[in-house]
Scaffold this active site. Structure first.
Site, PDB file in Angstrom:
ATOM      1  N   TYR A   5      -1.454  -0.576  11.019  1.00 35.95           N
ATOM      2  CA  TYR A   5      -1.719  -1.208   9.719  1.00 35.95           C
ATOM      3  C   TYR A   5      -0.541  -0.975   8.773  1.00 35.95           C
ATOM      4  O   TYR A   5      -0.035  -1.901   8.131  1.00 35.95           O
ATOM      5  CB  TYR A   5      -3.020  -0.651   9.117  1.00 35.95           C
ATOM      6  N   LYS A  49       2.348  -3.580   6.776  1.00 35.98           N
ATOM      7  CA  LYS A  49       2.747  -3.614   5.355  1.00 35.98           C
ATOM      8  C   LYS A  49       4.258  -3.462   5.224  1.00 35.98           C
ATOM      9  O   LYS A  49       4.899  -4.150   4.431  1.00 35.98           O
ATOM     10  CB  LYS A  49       2.038  -2.507   4.562  1.00 35.98           C
ATOM     11  N   SER A  96       0.834  -1.201   0.000  1.00 43.42           N
ATOM     12  CA  SER A  96       0.000   0.000   0.000  1.00 43.42           C
ATOM     13  C   SER A  96       0.871   1.253   0.000  1.00 43.42           C
ATOM     14  O   SER A  96       1.981   1.248   0.551  1.00 43.42           O
ATOM     15  CB  SER A  96      -0.864  -0.009   1.263  1.00 43.42           C
TER      16      SER A  96
HETATM   17  P1  NAD Z   1     -10.827  -6.826   1.678  1.00 44.47           P
HETATM   18  O1  NAD Z   1     -10.969  -6.801   3.147  1.00 44.47           O
HETATM   19  O2  NAD Z   1     -12.009  -6.554   0.838  1.00 44.47           O
HETATM   20  O3  NAD Z   1     -10.224  -8.241   1.226  1.00 44.47           O
HETATM   21  C1  NAD Z   1      -9.339  -8.990   2.030  1.00 44.47           C
HETATM   22  C2  NAD Z   1      -9.826 -10.434   2.031  1.00 44.47           C
HETATM   23  O4  NAD Z   1      -8.923 -11.210   2.833  1.00 44.47           O
HETATM   24  C3  NAD Z   1     -11.222 -10.591   2.639  1.00 44.47           C
HETATM   25  O5  NAD Z   1     -12.004 -11.396   1.794  1.00 44.47           O
HETATM   26  C4  NAD Z   1     -10.969 -11.279   3.976  1.00 44.47           C
HETATM   27  O6  NAD Z   1     -12.047 -12.127   4.351  1.00 44.47           O
HETATM   28  C5  NAD Z   1      -9.681 -12.036   3.692  1.00 44.47           C
HETATM   29  N1  NAD Z   1      -8.836 -12.289   4.861  1.00 44.47           N
HETATM   30  C6  NAD Z   1      -8.412 -11.400   5.801  1.00 44.47           C
HETATM   31  N2  NAD Z   1      -7.643 -12.020   6.714  1.00 44.47           N
HETATM   32  C7  NAD Z   1      -7.590 -13.321   6.347  1.00 44.47           C
HETATM   33  C8  NAD Z   1      -6.954 -14.463   6.888  1.00 44.47           C
HETATM   34  N3  NAD Z   1      -6.247 -14.397   8.027  1.00 44.47           N
HETATM   35  N4  NAD Z   1      -7.074 -15.643   6.250  1.00 44.47           N
HETATM   36  C9  NAD Z   1      -7.804 -15.739   5.111  1.00 44.47           C
HETATM   37  N5  NAD Z   1      -8.443 -14.692   4.554  1.00 44.47           N
HETATM   38  C10 NAD Z   1      -8.328 -13.500   5.170  1.00 44.47           C
HETATM   39  O7  NAD Z   1      -9.629  -5.833   1.311  1.00 44.47           O
HETATM   40  P2  NAD Z   1      -9.181  -5.266  -0.111  1.00 44.47           P
HETATM   41  O8  NAD Z   1      -9.578  -3.840  -0.192  1.00 44.47           O
HETATM   42  O9  NAD Z   1      -9.583  -6.202  -1.197  1.00 44.47           O
HETATM   43  O10 NAD Z   1      -7.609  -5.301   0.091  1.00 44.47           O
HETATM   44  C11 NAD Z   1      -6.822  -6.381  -0.387  1.00 44.47           C
HETATM   45  C12 NAD Z   1      -5.375  -6.130   0.014  1.00 44.47           C
HETATM   46  O11 NAD Z   1      -4.953  -4.890  -0.518  1.00 44.47           O
HETATM   47  C13 NAD Z   1      -5.140  -6.054   1.515  1.00 44.47           C
HETATM   48  O12 NAD Z   1      -3.902  -6.671   1.801  1.00 44.47           O
HETATM   49  C14 NAD Z   1      -5.064  -4.562   1.784  1.00 44.47           C
HETATM   50  O13 NAD Z   1      -4.273  -4.278   2.912  1.00 44.47           O
HETATM   51  C15 NAD Z   1      -4.418  -4.070   0.502  1.00 44.47           C
HETATM   52  N6  NAD Z   1      -4.722  -2.667   0.191  1.00 44.47           N
HETATM   53  C16 NAD Z   1      -6.027  -2.251   0.112  1.00 44.47           C
HETATM   54  C17 NAD Z   1      -6.317  -0.915  -0.157  1.00 44.47           C
HETATM   55  C18 NAD Z   1      -7.742  -0.423  -0.213  1.00 44.47           C
HETATM   56  O14 NAD Z   1      -7.965   0.781  -0.045  1.00 44.47           O
HETATM   57  N7  NAD Z   1      -8.728  -1.270  -0.458  1.00 44.47           N
HETATM   58  C19 NAD Z   1      -5.265  -0.006  -0.374  1.00 44.47           C
HETATM   59  C20 NAD Z   1      -3.953  -0.471  -0.316  1.00 44.47           C
HETATM   60  C21 NAD Z   1      -3.692  -1.809  -0.034  1.00 44.47           C
END
Ligand code: NAD
Ligand code: UDP
Length: 335
Positions: A147, A151, A123
Site C-alpha cells: 500500500y 502512494k 499518506s
Molecule cells: P475510503 O475507502 O473510505 O474511500 C475511498 C473511496 O474510493 C471509496 O468510496 C471507494 O469506493 C472508492 N474507490 C476505491 N477504488 C476506486 C476505483 N478504482 N474507482 C473508483 N472509486 C474507487 O478511504 P478514505 O479513508 O476516505 O481514504 C481516502 C484516501 O486517503 C485514500 O487514497 C487513502 O489511501 C488515503 N489515506 C487514508 C488514510 C486513512 O487512515 N483513512 C490515511 C492516509 C491516506
C-alpha cells in the site's frame, strides 16, 4: 470551481464533499462504491443542502473520466484508492492495479481534457520508519508495505508529470491519522469488517460491538510504552482540501503534511474516548504489531505557510464526534 471528486463517497471524501458544497463549489462525485454506498451520497446532499452530481464508475475507466472532465471541470481531488495495509500484503497486484493504474488512467484523462489541477491523497505511510519526529516533508521516504509503495509511486508519477508540463499543478497531501466524524453524526467512518485502525476499533468496543481492544505493545520507548500517532480530525482534512484547491493553478508540485503536529499514545486515545462516550473501553496489552513504529507525528508548518491551514480540533473533539456517529449508527451506514 467545478470539482471532480474521485472516491468522494469514502470516509475522507464524503466529509470533503460536504465542505466543498458548503463553500459553493460545484461537485461531481465519481466512485465505484468498492468501499462505500449510495447512502453516503444521499447524506452528502442532505447535509449540504446542495445538489450533488454522482457518477458511478471506476478510475481505471479512462474514457468515462474523459467524458466527465470535458464538461468544464476545473480541478480533480483524487481520493479513490484501496487503503488496507494488510490487504495490500495479501494481494499486492490488486492494490497496484487499483491505485497506480487507476491514477495513471486519471492523469491520462486529465491530459486529454486539458484539466491541469489536482489534489492527491497521500499518506504519512511514505515516511516508513521515521528517523526523527516531528516529521518534515523532506524526511527520507520508504515503503514498508505494498500500500505504501502505491502512494510513493503515485507521488513520483504526479511529480514527473508536473516537471514535463509546467502548467500542471498538483498538491500532494500526506495525511497522518484521520479520525472523527462530521459534527452532525450523520456521516463517519464505516470500516468493512474488523477495523484495523485504532479509533474505529475503540469506538466499536465502546458501543458494545467488540469485547475489548488489543493494544499492540506497551514496551515502546514512549511516555507510557504505547505507540504515539498524530490524530487529525476529518473535518480539518476537509478544510485543507478546500484551501488546497485555492492554491492550484500556479504549476508545480507541492507536498504537504496534514497532521495536528502533536502525538497521542494509545492509552491517551482510550482515556479520551472513555471521557467523550461515558463508556468503559476494556483493553489488554498484546505483542507489538509487525511493521508498527514507536512514534510518528507531523511537522505541519509547511501546510500552515502555504495553505494558511492548521488543525482546529483536538483529540477530545475527534472522540466526541466519532462517538456521536458510532452511537447513532452502531453498524455504520447499514444502521
Ligand atoms: P475510503 O475507502 O473510505 O474511500 C475511498 C473511496 O474510493 C471509496 O468510496 C471507494 O469506493 C472508492 N474507490 C476505491 N477504488 C476506486 C476505483 N478504482 N474507482 C473508483 N472509486 C474507487 O478511504 P478514505 O479513508 O476516505 O481514504 C481516502 C484516501 O486517503 C485514500 O487514497 C487513502 O489511501 C488515503 N489515506 C487514508 C488514510 C486513512 O487512515 N483513512 C490515511 C492516509 C491516506
Ligand atoms: N493500535 C492498537 N490496537 C489496534 C489498532 C491500533 O494498539 O487495534 C495502535 C497501533 O499499534 C498504533 C496506533 O494504535 O500505535 C495507531 O494505529 P492505526 O492502525 O490506527 O494507525 P497507523 O499504525 O497506520 O499509524
Amino acid at each position: 470551481m467545478k470539482v471532480l471528486v474521485c472516491g468522494g463517497a469514502g470516509y475522507i471524501g464524503s466529509h470533503t464533499c460536504v465542505t466543498l458544497l458548503e463553500h459553493g463549489h460545484d461537485v461531481v462525485i465519481f466512485d465505484n462504491f468498492s468501499n462505500s454506498s449510495q447512502v453516503v451520497v444521499d447524506r452528502i446532499g442532505e447535509l449540504s443542502g446542495a445538489s450533488v452530481r454522482f457518477v458511478r464508475g471506476d478510475v481505471r475507466d479512462q474514457d468515462a473520466l474523459e467524458t466527465l472532465l470535458a464538461d468544464g471541470v476545473d480541478a480533480v481531488i483524487h481520493f479513490a484508492a484501496l487503503k488496507d495495509v494488510s490487504g495490500s500484503c495479501q494481494q499486492p497486484l490488486v492494490y497496484f492495479e487499483n491505485n497506480i493504474v487507476g491514477t495513471i488512467a486519471l492523469l491520462h484523462a486529465m491530459q486529454s481534457a486539458g484539466v491541469k489541477n489536482l489534489v492527491f491523497s497521500s499518506s504519512a505511510t511514505v515516511y516508513g520508519e521515521p528517523e526523527a519526529v516531528p516529521i518534515t516533508e523532506s524526511a527520507p521516504l520508504r515503503a514498508t508495505n505494498p500500500y505504501g509503495l502505491t502512494k510513493l509511486v503515485m507521488e513520483q508519477v504526479i511529480g514527473e508529470l508536473c516537471k514535463t508540463d509546467p502548467e500542471f499543478s498538483a498538491i500532494l497531501l500526506r495525511y497522518f491519522n484521520p479520525a472523527g466524524a462530521h459534527p452532525s453524526g450523520h456521516i463517519g467512518e464505516d470500516p468493512n469488517g474488523a477495523p484495523s485502525n485504532l479509533l474505529p476499533y475503540v469506538a466499536q468496543v465502546a458501543v458494545g460491538l467488540r469485547d475489548r481492544l488489543d493494544i499492540f505493545g506497551n514496551d515502546y520507548p514512549t511516555r507510557d510504552g504505547t505507540g504515539v500517532r498524530d490524530y487529525i480530525h476529518v473535518m480539518d482534512l476537509a478544510d485543507a482540501h478546500v484551501k488546497a484547491l485555492q492554491k492550484l493553478g500556479q504549476g508545480g508540485c507541492v507536498t504537504l503534511n496534514l497532521g495536528a503536529g502533536r502525538g497521542h499514545s494509545v492509552l491517551e486515545v482510550v482515556s479520551a474516548f472513555e471521557c467523550a462516550s461515558g463508556r468503559r473501553v476494556p483493553y489488554q496489552f498484546v505483542a507489538r504489531r509487525h511493521g508498527d513504529v514507536a512514534e510518528a507525528w507531523a511537522d505541519p508548518s509547511r501546510a500552515e505557510k502555504i495553505l494558511g491551514w492548521h488543525a482546529q480540533y483536538n483529540l477530545r473533539r475527534m472522540c466526541e464526534d466519532a462517538w456521536r456517529w458510532q452511537s447513532g449508527h452502531p453498524n455504520g451506514y447499514r444502521s
